[in-house]
Scaffold this motif. Structure first.
Motif, PDB file in Angstrom:
ATOM      1  N   HIS A 176      24.517  36.432  41.646  1.00 58.34           N
ATOM      2  CA  HIS A 176      24.488  35.968  43.027  1.00 58.34           C
ATOM      3  C   HIS A 176      23.105  35.451  43.439  1.00 58.34           C
ATOM      4  O   HIS A 176      22.947  34.920  44.529  1.00 58.34           O
ATOM      5  N   TRP A 177      22.083  35.622  42.579  1.00 60.22           N
ATOM      6  CA  TRP A 177      20.724  35.215  42.961  1.00 60.22           C
ATOM      7  C   TRP A 177      20.210  34.188  41.959  1.00 60.22           C
ATOM      8  O   TRP A 177      20.483  34.251  40.753  1.00 60.22           O
ATOM      9  N   SER A 209      21.379  30.757  52.199  1.00 53.46           N
ATOM     10  CA  SER A 209      21.514  31.898  51.293  1.00 53.46           C
ATOM     11  C   SER A 209      21.532  33.225  52.068  1.00 53.46           C
ATOM     12  O   SER A 209      22.334  34.110  51.763  1.00 53.46           O
ATOM     13  N   TYR A 210      20.648  33.343  53.053  1.00 52.56           N
ATOM     14  CA  TYR A 210      20.532  34.609  53.801  1.00 52.56           C
ATOM     15  C   TYR A 210      21.493  34.696  54.984  1.00 52.56           C
ATOM     16  O   TYR A 210      21.666  35.771  55.557  1.00 52.56           O
ATOM     17  N   GLY A 252      26.277  33.908  54.969  1.00 55.27           N
ATOM     18  CA  GLY A 252      25.468  33.347  53.892  1.00 55.27           C
ATOM     19  C   GLY A 252      26.048  33.696  52.531  1.00 55.27           C
ATOM     20  O   GLY A 252      27.256  33.875  52.364  1.00 55.27           O
ATOM     21  N   ASN A 253      25.156  33.823  51.519  1.00 51.87           N
ATOM     22  CA  ASN A 253      25.568  34.115  50.154  1.00 51.87           C
ATOM     23  C   ASN A 253      25.761  35.618  50.015  1.00 51.87           C
ATOM     24  O   ASN A 253      24.864  36.358  49.607  1.00 51.87           O
TER      25      ASN A 253
END
Length: 285
Positions: A176-177, A209-210, A252-253
């Motif tokens: 995921h990162w 993303s956040y 976000g993600n």
């Protein structure tokens, strides 16, 4: 009748004139005798009164001096402690002097100087007396030995959520990162309250993303990032430690509700939040 015979007084007139003259002389002599008698009585009386008045003044002055001396003696006896500093000690050898002082004070009252004696007597009961507080305890200033309650020490930091426990840790790898995990995750339910870990200033923004994120800037320039939020409660401005600033979400993600938390020192990238919490006396695990 010849003129000389007409002007000559008769015997009756001569006797009448003689009696009148005798009365006048007797009245004058009586008045003179009365004045002489008054002077003989009055002058010695005035002198005697003057002498008596001078004697009375002298006696009064001596009485006042004796009374003042007795009052001073009484005050000195009342105020002077014994050799051990205890004026009320039963073994105090000065008790006889104190009794003599009281007697002298009473004599001063009898001598006509009640002011001096009453002051000496009035001070006697004050030996060893202490002021009483509002509860009637002599000389007490509240509870003996009691210390003022100390205010609770403010913690350096507080938890960002109410529940302890961590999910993903700093530096872990995952799909995921893009690189490695840049913070720590608190696996809590969606809608849970998010708190300011310390005093600071808030700003909010969106990041792909956040997701919805809040940045808390601390007084030393360090920033705390709260990510994947559902909603904000404070969008900008100053906040205090423990204030609710947002609510947990999964924006976000993200694969599910949780709080992603990062620590970024001033002018630096992200660091591990766990040692930061521990160094400030808090273990979030």
């Amino acid at each position: 009748m010849a003129p000389d015979a007409a002007a000559r007084p008769t015997r009756a007139e001569l006797r009448l004139a003689a009696r009148e003259q005798s009365r006048t002389q007797r009245r004058g002599a009586a008045k003179a005798a009365t004045r002489t008698a008054l002077l003989r009585v009055a002058l010695p009386s005035v002198a005697a009164l003057g002498v008596a008045a001078a004697a009375a003044v002298t006696v009064r002055g001596e009485a006042d001096q004796h009374a003042q001396a007795a009052g001073r003696t009484a005050r000195t006896a009342v105020d002077a402690p014994d050799a051990q500093g205890n004026p009320n000690s039963p073994d105090n050898p000065a008790d006889g002097g104190a009794e003599a002082a009281k007697t002298a004070a009473r004599q001063a009252v009898a001598a006509g100087d009640p002011a001096q004696a009453s002051r000496g007597d009035a001070r006697q009961p004050l030996a060893g007396a202490q002021p009483a507080d509002a509860q009637g305890t002599p000389g007490a200033q509240g509870t003996p030995g009691a210390q003022p309650s100390a205010e609770p020490v403010k913690p350096k930091v507080v938890m960002p959520v109410a529940r302890h426990g961590l999910g993903e840790l700093f530096g872990e790898a995952g799909t995921h990162w893009a690189n490695r995990h840049t913070g720590i995750d608190f696996p809590v339910d969606g809608g849970s309250e998010v708190m300011a870990v310390t005093d600071g200033t808030i700003r909010t923004q969106w990041n792909p993303s956040y997701g919805y994120m809040t940045v808390l800037k601390m007084p030393d320039g360090t920033e705390a990032w709260y990510c994947h939020l559902r909603a904000y409660k404070v969008r900008k401005g100053p906040v205090k430690q423990g204030d609710v600033i947002a609510f947990v979400g999964s924006s976000g993600n993200s694969t599910g509700p949780h709080l992603h938390f990062e620590i970024r020192p001033a002018g630096s990238g992200p660091v591990d939040p766990l040692p930061w919490f521990l160094s400030n006396g808090l273990d979030p695990r």
